[in-house]
Design a protein around this motif. Structure first.
Motif, short mmCIF file in Angstrom:
data_model
loop_
_atom_site.label_atom_id
_atom_site.label_comp_id
_atom_site.label_asym_id
_atom_site.label_seq_id
_atom_site.Cartn_x
_atom_site.Cartn_y
_atom_site.Cartn_z
N HIS A 29 -27.64 26.43 47.00
CA HIS A 29 -26.94 26.75 48.24
C HIS A 29 -25.90 25.67 48.54
N ARG A 30 -24.75 26.13 48.97
CA ARG A 30 -23.66 25.20 49.26
C ARG A 30 -23.88 24.45 50.57
N TYR A 31 -24.46 25.14 51.55
CA TYR A 31 -24.53 24.59 52.89
C TYR A 31 -25.91 23.99 53.14
N TYR A 50 -21.05 20.95 53.97
CA TYR A 50 -20.51 22.19 53.42
C TYR A 50 -20.24 22.08 51.93
N THR A 71 -25.25 18.81 44.72
CA THR A 71 -25.46 20.05 45.47
C THR A 71 -26.88 20.17 45.96
N GLN A 95 -26.62 30.02 51.77
CA GLN A 95 -25.78 30.36 50.61
C GLN A 95 -24.30 30.38 50.99
N SER A 96 -23.99 30.99 52.11
CA SER A 96 -22.64 30.98 52.65
C SER A 96 -22.75 30.86 54.16
N ARG A 97 -21.64 30.64 54.84
CA ARG A 97 -21.70 30.31 56.27
C ARG A 97 -22.36 31.39 57.11
N ASN A 98 -22.19 32.64 56.74
CA ASN A 98 -22.69 33.70 57.61
C ASN A 98 -23.96 34.37 57.09
N THR A 99 -24.67 33.67 56.23
CA THR A 99 -25.96 34.19 55.76
C THR A 99 -27.11 33.38 56.37
N GLY B 97 -20.81 31.99 61.99
CA GLY B 97 -21.72 31.20 61.19
C GLY B 97 -23.16 31.53 61.52
#
Lengths: 112, 113
Positions: A29-31, A50, A71, A95-99, B97
Motif C-alpha cells: 500500500h502506498r498510503y 503518501y 514502502t 491502497q489509494s486515497r479513496n479506498t 479521501g
C-alpha cells in the motif's frame, strides 16, 4: 489486518527517553498513517505518508517524527517521551486515497 | 476542537433490539463518512461508509442514515446480537479521501443476551 504488523505491541518507557514504533505492511500500500487512541478523543491523526520519503503532519504531530525509507515500513519516533504520550498507537494503510483504511492491532505505550 | 461529535458514550441494548449511535460534524467540506467497529485488543475495522450524495446506505443489519442539512449521520444496528458488542467510531474525511480521518469519541455498545 491486511498484513499490517506493529511492533512492539506493548512498551513501557521512562520520561525523556526516545522511543520508536514500527509499522510493517506486506500489502504494498502506498498510503500509511499513524493515529493515537485516547479515551474521550477517539483516534487522532499524528503523521501520514503518501509514499517513500513523502510524509506530512496530522492533527497532533507535536513531539513526534516519522520516517518512511521503504514502502513497507513507516516508523514513528517520540524524540523525548512524555507522560502525555501514553496512548495506544495505531498504524493504518490504504491502497489509494479513496479506498478503505486498514488498521494494525496497535501498540500500547506507557510513559512513566 | 472536536470536529466530529459522537453520542452516546456508552449504550446497552437487549438482544434483538435496535442500536442507534449518532454523530454530528461541523465541517461542511467533509465528503466521506465511515463507521468503524473495534473489538478489545484489535484495531478498528471498517463497518460501513457513506458519501453525501445519498441519504441512506444499508448493508445487512447495519444502516447509515445521513442528513446533510443537519450535518448529522447515524448508525442503526437492527436485530442487535451479543457479537455486536464492541466500540464503534464514526469518522469523516475531506477531498474524497478515505484514510485521513477525523474520528468521533467512540461509543461502547453492549448487547445483553
Amino acid at each position: 489486518d491486511a498484513g499490517i504488523t506493529q511492533s512492539p505491541r506493548h512498551k513501557v518507557t521512562e520520561t525523556g527517553t526516545p522511543v520508536t514504533l514500527r509499522c510493517h505492511q506486506t500489502e504494498n500500500h502506498r498510503y500509511m498513517y499513524w493515529y493515537r487512541q485516547d479515551p474521550g478523543h477517539g483516534l487522532r491523526l499524528i503523521h501520514y505518508s503518501y509514499g517513500v520519503k513523502d510524509t506530512d503532519k496530522g492533527e497532533v504531530s507535536d513531539g513526534y517524527s516519522v520516517s518512511r525509507s521503504k514502502t513497507e515500513d513507516f516508523l514513528l519516533t517520540l524524540e523525548s517521551a512524555t507522560s502525555s504520550q501514553t496512548s495506544v498507537y495505531f498504524c493504518a494503510t490504504g491502497q489509494s486515497r479513496n479506498t478503505e483504511a486498514f488498521f494494525g492491532q496497535g501498540t500500547r505505550l506507557t510513559v512513566v | 476542537q472536536q470536529q466530529v461529535k459522537q453520542s452516546p458514550q456508552s449504550l446497552i441494548v437487549q438482544k434483538g433490539g435496535i442500536s442507534i449511535i449518532n454523530c454530528a460534524y461541523e465541517n461542511t467540506a467533509f465528503d466521506y463518512f465511515p463507521w468503524y467497529q473495534q473489538f478489545p485488543g484489535k484495531g478498528p475495522a471498517l463497518l460501513i461508509a457513506i458519501r453525501p450524495d445519498v441519504s441512506e446506505k444499508k448493508e445487512g443489519r447495519f444502516t447509515i442514515s445521513f442528513n446533510k442539512s443537519a450535518k448529522q449521520f447515524s448508525l442503526h444496528i437492527m436485530d442487535s446480537q451479543p457479537g455486536d458488542s464492541a466500540t464503534y467510531f464514526c469518522a469523516a474525511s475531506l477531498d474524497q479521501g478515505a484514510q485521513k480521518l477525523v474520528f468521533g469519541q467512540g461509543t461502547r455498545l453492549t448487547i445483553n443476551p
